[in-house]
Design a protein around this motif. Structure first.
Motif, PDB file in Angstrom:
ATOM      1  N   ASP A 602      -9.659  24.473 -15.868  1.00  0.00           N
ATOM      2  CA  ASP A 602      -8.711  25.512 -16.250  1.00  0.00           C
ATOM      3  C   ASP A 602      -8.058  25.133 -17.581  1.00  0.00           C
ATOM      4  OD1 ASP A 602      -9.189  26.947 -13.874  1.00  0.00           O
ATOM      5  OD2 ASP A 602      -7.778  25.668 -12.787  1.00  0.00           O
ATOM      6  N   GLU A 603      -7.314  26.074 -18.146  1.00  0.00           N
ATOM      7  CA  GLU A 603      -6.594  25.785 -19.387  1.00  0.00           C
ATOM      8  C   GLU A 603      -5.575  24.680 -19.161  1.00  0.00           C
ATOM      9  OE1 GLU A 603      -7.124  26.857 -22.323  1.00  0.00           O
ATOM     10  OE2 GLU A 603      -8.524  28.512 -21.955  1.00  0.00           O
ATOM     11  N   GLY A 604      -5.347  23.884 -20.190  1.00  0.00           N
ATOM     12  CA  GLY A 604      -4.360  22.823 -20.101  1.00  0.00           C
ATOM     13  C   GLY A 604      -5.004  21.453 -20.122  1.00  0.00           C
ATOM     14  N   ASP A 605      -4.158  20.430 -20.123  1.00  0.00           N
ATOM     15  CA  ASP A 605      -4.621  19.053 -20.200  1.00  0.00           C
ATOM     16  C   ASP A 605      -4.763  18.442 -18.805  1.00  0.00           C
ATOM     17  OD1 ASP A 605      -4.722  19.078 -22.964  1.00  0.00           O
ATOM     18  OD2 ASP A 605      -2.641  18.411 -23.181  1.00  0.00           O
ATOM     19  N   TYR A 606      -5.714  17.515 -18.703  1.00  0.00           N
ATOM     20  CA  TYR A 606      -5.969  16.784 -17.465  1.00  0.00           C
ATOM     21  C   TYR A 606      -5.952  15.291 -17.744  1.00  0.00           C
ATOM     22  CZ  TYR A 606      -7.591  21.068 -15.132  1.00  0.00           C
ATOM     23  OH  TYR A 606      -7.680  22.319 -14.571  1.00  0.00           O
ATOM     24  N   GLU A 607      -5.474  14.542 -16.767  1.00  0.00           N
ATOM     25  CA  GLU A 607      -5.576  13.086 -16.799  1.00  0.00           C
ATOM     26  C   GLU A 607      -6.762  12.684 -15.933  1.00  0.00           C
ATOM     27  OE1 GLU A 607      -4.419   9.175 -17.904  1.00  0.00           O
ATOM     28  OE2 GLU A 607      -3.590  11.086 -18.571  1.00  0.00           O
ATOM     29  N   LEU A 608      -7.735  11.984 -16.516  1.00  0.00           N
ATOM     30  CA  LEU A 608      -8.938  11.592 -15.802  1.00  0.00           C
ATOM     31  C   LEU A 608      -8.859  10.129 -15.390  1.00  0.00           C
ATOM     32  CD1 LEU A 608      -9.914  14.266 -17.085  1.00  0.00           C
ATOM     33  CD2 LEU A 608     -12.128  13.144 -17.501  1.00  0.00           C
ATOM     34  N   GLU A 609      -9.048   9.889 -14.081  1.00  0.00           N
ATOM     35  CA  GLU A 609      -9.284   8.535 -13.575  1.00  0.00           C
ATOM     36  C   GLU A 609     -10.782   8.394 -13.399  1.00  0.00           C
ATOM     37  OE1 GLU A 609      -6.834   6.624 -10.414  1.00  0.00           O
ATOM     38  OE2 GLU A 609      -6.116   8.673 -10.161  1.00  0.00           O
ATOM     39  N   ILE A 610     -11.377   7.414 -14.038  1.00  0.00           N
ATOM     40  CA  ILE A 610     -12.835   7.289 -14.048  1.00  0.00           C
ATOM     41  C   ILE A 610     -13.249   5.933 -13.490  1.00  0.00           C
ATOM     42  CG2 ILE A 610     -14.890   7.177 -15.520  1.00  0.00           C
ATOM     43  CD1 ILE A 610     -13.400   9.026 -17.484  1.00  0.00           C
ATOM     44  N   MET A 611     -14.244   5.968 -12.604  1.00  0.00           N
ATOM     45  CA  MET A 611     -14.912   4.758 -12.128  1.00  0.00           C
ATOM     46  C   MET A 611     -16.365   4.856 -12.572  1.00  0.00           C
ATOM     47  SD  MET A 611     -12.665   2.935 -10.265  1.00  0.00           S
ATOM     48  CE  MET A 611     -13.290   2.083  -8.826  1.00  0.00           C
ATOM     49  N   GLN A 612     -16.804   3.949 -13.428  1.00  0.00           N
ATOM     50  CA  GLN A 612     -18.182   4.001 -13.907  1.00  0.00           C
ATOM     51  C   GLN A 612     -18.824   2.627 -13.820  1.00  0.00           C
ATOM     52  OE1 GLN A 612     -17.729   5.477 -17.993  1.00  0.00           O
ATOM     53  NE2 GLN A 612     -18.317   3.467 -18.788  1.00  0.00           N
ATOM     54  N   ASP A 613     -20.159   2.618 -13.787  1.00  0.00           N
ATOM     55  CA  ASP A 613     -20.900   1.369 -13.698  1.00  0.00           C
ATOM     56  C   ASP A 613     -20.477   0.421 -14.812  1.00  0.00           C
ATOM     57  OD1 ASP A 613     -22.379   2.204 -11.502  1.00  0.00           O
ATOM     58  OD2 ASP A 613     -23.961   3.072 -12.748  1.00  0.00           O
ATOM     59  N   GLY A 614     -20.265  -0.846 -14.437  1.00  0.00           N
ATOM     60  CA  GLY A 614     -19.928  -1.852 -15.422  1.00  0.00           C
ATOM     61  C   GLY A 614     -21.126  -2.204 -16.284  1.00  0.00           C
ATOM     62  N   ILE A 615     -20.877  -2.908 -17.341  1.00  0.00           N
ATOM     63  CA  ILE A 615     -21.930  -3.225 -18.294  1.00  0.00           C
ATOM     64  C   ILE A 615     -23.022  -4.099 -17.674  1.00  0.00           C
ATOM     65  CG2 ILE A 615     -20.811  -5.297 -19.229  1.00  0.00           C
ATOM     66  CD1 ILE A 615     -21.744  -4.271 -22.032  1.00  0.00           C
ATOM     67  N   ASN A 616     -22.684  -4.832 -16.604  1.00  0.00           N
ATOM     68  CA  ASN A 616     -23.664  -5.696 -15.937  1.00  0.00           C
ATOM     69  C   ASN A 616     -24.086  -5.166 -14.566  1.00  0.00           C
ATOM     70  OD1 ASN A 616     -23.871  -7.848 -17.923  1.00  0.00           O
ATOM     71  ND2 ASN A 616     -21.722  -8.271 -17.417  1.00  0.00           N
ATOM     72  N   ALA A 617     -23.855  -3.883 -14.314  1.00  0.00           N
ATOM     73  CA  ALA A 617     -24.168  -3.316 -12.999  1.00  0.00           C
ATOM     74  C   ALA A 617     -25.660  -3.306 -12.703  1.00  0.00           C
ATOM     75  CB  ALA A 617     -23.608  -1.901 -12.886  1.00  0.00           C
ATOM     76  N   ASP A 618     -26.504  -3.395 -13.749  1.00  0.00           N
ATOM     77  CA  ASP A 618     -27.941  -3.451 -13.508  1.00  0.00           C
ATOM     78  C   ASP A 618     -28.342  -4.772 -12.851  1.00  0.00           C
ATOM     79  OD1 ASP A 618     -27.204  -4.797 -15.843  1.00  0.00           O
ATOM     80  OD2 ASP A 618     -29.200  -4.581 -16.724  1.00  0.00           O
ATOM     81  N   LYS A 619     -27.489  -5.796 -12.987  1.00  0.00           N
ATOM     82  CA  LYS A 619     -27.733  -7.083 -12.320  1.00  0.00           C
ATOM     83  C   LYS A 619     -26.796  -7.269 -11.133  1.00  0.00           C
ATOM     84  CE  LYS A 619     -29.418  -9.571 -16.409  1.00  0.00           C
ATOM     85  NZ  LYS A 619     -29.188 -10.742 -17.304  1.00  0.00           N
ATOM     86  N   ALA A 620     -25.512  -7.082 -11.387  1.00  0.00           N
ATOM     87  CA  ALA A 620     -24.495  -7.220 -10.340  1.00  0.00           C
ATOM     88  C   ALA A 620     -24.005  -5.826  -9.969  1.00  0.00           C
ATOM     89  CB  ALA A 620     -23.340  -8.090 -10.828  1.00  0.00           C
ATOM     90  N   ALA A 621     -24.545  -5.276  -8.888  1.00  0.00           N
ATOM     91  CA  ALA A 621     -24.280  -3.872  -8.545  1.00  0.00           C
ATOM     92  C   ALA A 621     -22.813  -3.605  -8.228  1.00  0.00           C
ATOM     93  CB  ALA A 621     -25.161  -3.444  -7.372  1.00  0.00           C
TER      94      ALA A 621
END
Length: 654
Positions: A602-621
């Protein structure tokens, strides 16, 4: 003047001839409201139907009939009446799995035949459906129903193969060409056919009541045919939960002669993301049978069985006792989780669920939970509930229990389908939720009885305790297959995460395959009004950031949009709750980076909390990154995912 009369006579003759030819052809057509899907029903002696999408044939000459008391309704047919109608309305959903409002728009063709039966076709912009209706007096025996599906080419199919009709319906999806499946191999539903021009066909059923569930059998060609369980006359128990059939009928149902039969549902999409948004099963099922539904409260639930009560960091020995379950209640209370489940082991025996085991005081736990705003759900095998339904449910209600998790039905015959409805009604009478495990797929009961809040019938996370088959690819196949039928109790939430090479099987200390964020994203991607937190509270306490994020998740939604998707490869889902949006993305074993725009906000600003794969997630899941950022509907977001990875965000309106 003579020439004029001759011309007029010729014109009348031609018009009469065309009309006669049209009637003789006995073809009736019905198209989707947008005109893209065309279905043709032929009634020349037998009933067959064909269908195309944008002129591309997908079904051809599919035979359908219903055999009642030895008479085949669908052979030597005589049409009595044709009725056409069009509907465009909105349906309000009581437990909104995908959205609060569903648009219900279709064109309908109803063909009434002699011998007191009709066939009804409804064609939507996203699917083709049909069913039989009968108006016969008294009780009738259904010997068989023919559902022949002849496809226009040798398409690939995702085939959830079954070995027996006595099944928990927890299958992997075999990706094969139709003709590669030898005659006699069969599958449960839903299944997915991948036609040309990216057309996908999801096959299932809806409005299943007092009738057996449908299976599909391969023919070794480009066709599938129906297979049904017979009515069971006699069976014997094998242990406390399995049965062996001793004697069965030569018919599939005995039922009322004046009724509608289940819808045969063919979901059609030209984009993979459209499949996941499809809600035909709900639309085609009977209206709510309950007068009061205000007490039905979906939510998260802490679960004991997957983690084997393997808690730690406490000053008592964990087990099936009040101390352990108070620990679960305290955990749930701390994070605002409304339910905990006491699974197998809480009762004196698995066949006696009228009494707790000696180490559990249900009255005390219920009171302890109420003081902390946490309610209890109890597990039971289906056999005791079937035999002593009123006694058991009355006792649950007396204790103050809020739900029943009933397990190990492993059948889809008429008697079992009726057990589901009887259980749903009896639980509703006592304001109890129902979670069906060891169950066939949803097929309409949840609309009629919205207290039926979840179904298993899926090869889910529990399998990680004894196998390595729950791969990221399987996980991103489920939204396009099993989830087409309705919500699924996959039971996500593992905090021990590993890539394939590091994955280990452990019954008491299980882990998941794929990254931490792959698990977190499931809470947005997977439909589940009663959604499990399957890991143990000790692990969640150790992973404070993850559980704090998960505790904010909703389990029902005002709206759902699939932003991007490819069957078996990846999916990006956005869900709305109130003013906020939740986004989840999952990928298979291939790492990938996706870009999405947030134009749905919708119109207006949102605050996003994001959980994303870490830089080493391909080794340490277990590696992940938590971040926050501001965005609006003009923002584009980059979603990086490791192998077996995921991404999740909560978009809070400022």
């Amino acid at each position: 003047m003579l020439i004029k009369n001759y011309t007029s006579s010729l014109l009348l003759f031609v018009l009469f001839s065309l009309l006669t030819i049209n009637l003789a052809a006995k073809d009736y057509t019905v198209s989707s409201p947008n005109g893209k899907i065309l279905t043709t029903v032929n009634t020349d002696d037998e009933i067959h139907w064909s269908a195309s999408v944008d002129g591309q044939p997908i079904f051809k000459n599919c035979k359908m009939n219903l055999t009642i008391d030895g008479e085949v309704l669908g052979e030597s047919v005589k049409v009595r009446k044709i009725k056409r109608s069009s509907i465009s309305e909105q349906v309000k959903v009581i437990v909104p799995v995908k959205s609060k409002i569903i648009k219900d728009e279709y064109n309908q063709l109803s063909i009434q035949f002699k011998n007191d039966f009709s066939v009804v076709f409804r064609v939507f912009d996203n699917g083709i459906t049909y069913r039989f209706e009968t108006s016969k007096k008294g009780e009738i025996i259904i010997n068989n129903e023919t559902v022949d599906l002849n496809f226009s080419d040798n398409y690939p199919i995702l085939f959830p193969e079954e070995q027996s009709l006595l099944s928990h319906y927890e299958r992997l999806y075999i990706d094969e060409k139709l003709s590669a499946l030898n005659a006699g191999r069969f599958c449960s539903l839903p299944t997915l056919v991948k036609a040309t021009q990216n057309i996908k066909i999801g096959i299932t059923e809806a409005d299943l009541f007092d009738y057996p569930g449908l299976f599909l059998e391969a023919t070794g060609s480009t066709s599938l045919k129906s297979k049904f369980p017979y009515v069971i006359f006699e069976s014997k128990s094998k242990g406390d939960r399995d049965v062996e059939i001793i004697k069965q009928a030569d018919y599939i149902a005995k039922t009322n002669g004046s009724r509608t039969f289940p819808w045969r549902v063919f979901m059609i999409s030209e984009e993979d993301k459209q499949l996941v948004e499809n809600q035909l099963v709900y639309l085609l099922s009977r209206d709510c049978q309950l007068e009061n539904t205000s007490w039905i409260k979906p939510g998260l639930v802490a679960w004991d069985w997957w983690n084997d009560n393997n808690i730690y960091g406490v000053d008592f020995k964990s087990g099936l006792d009040n101390q352990t379950y108070k620990y679960y209640i305290d955990f749930a209370s701390r994070y605002g989780i409304p339910y905990i489940i006491l699974d197998e082991g809480w009762s004196k025996t698995t066949t006696n669920v009228l009494e707790p085991n000696p180490n559990i005081d249900i009255d005390e736990l219920v009171q302890y939970g109420k003081e902390r705003n946490v309610e209890l759900i109890l597990w039971s095998l289906w056999g005791p509930v079937n035999k002593h339904m009123d006694d058991i449910l009355d006792q649950f209600a007396k204790w103050g229990i809020k739900g029943l998790k009933v397990d190990f039905m492993a059948q889809a015959g008429q008697e079992m389908v009726n057990f589901y409805e009887r259980t749903a009604q009896a639980c509703a009478d006592r304001e109890l939720l129902v979670d069906f495990h060891g169950a066939y797929k949803p097929a309409g009961l949840r609309r009629a009885y919205p207290n039926v809040i979840n179904y298993e019938g899926v090869k889910g996370l529990e399998n990680c305790k004894w196998s390595d088959v729950i791969t990221p690819e399987h996980n991103v196949t489920l939204p396009f297959t099993r989830m087409l039928a309705g919500p699924m109790d996959y039971t996500p939430g593992a905090m021990r995460n590993a890539q394939h090479k590091d994955f280990k099987i452990s019954h008491s200390n299980p882990m998941s395959m794929g990254t931490r964020c792959h698990q977190l994203a499931m809470y947005v991607v997977y439909d589940a009004p009663l959604q499990m937190l399957s890991d143990n509270p000790s692990n969640y306490y150790r992973e404070e950031e993850s559980i704090r994020f998960l505790s904010k998740m909703k389990t029902v939604w005002d709206d759902t949009k699939i932003l991007d998707a490819k069957v078996g490869d990846y999916i990006v889902t956005a869900r709305k709750s109130g003013n906020d949006w939740y986004i989840g993305a999952m990928t298979d074993a291939d790492s990938r980076t996706l870009e999405i725009d947030l134009s749905f906000l919708d119109e207006g600003d949102y605050e996003l909390e994001i959980m994303q794969d870490g830089i080493n997630a391909d080794k340490a899941a277990i590696d992940y990154t938590y971040m926050t950022k501001t965005a609006d509907k003009n923002t584009k977001i980059i979603i990086p995912m490791a192998s077996g990875g995921g991404w999740a965000a909560i978009c809070k309106k400022k």
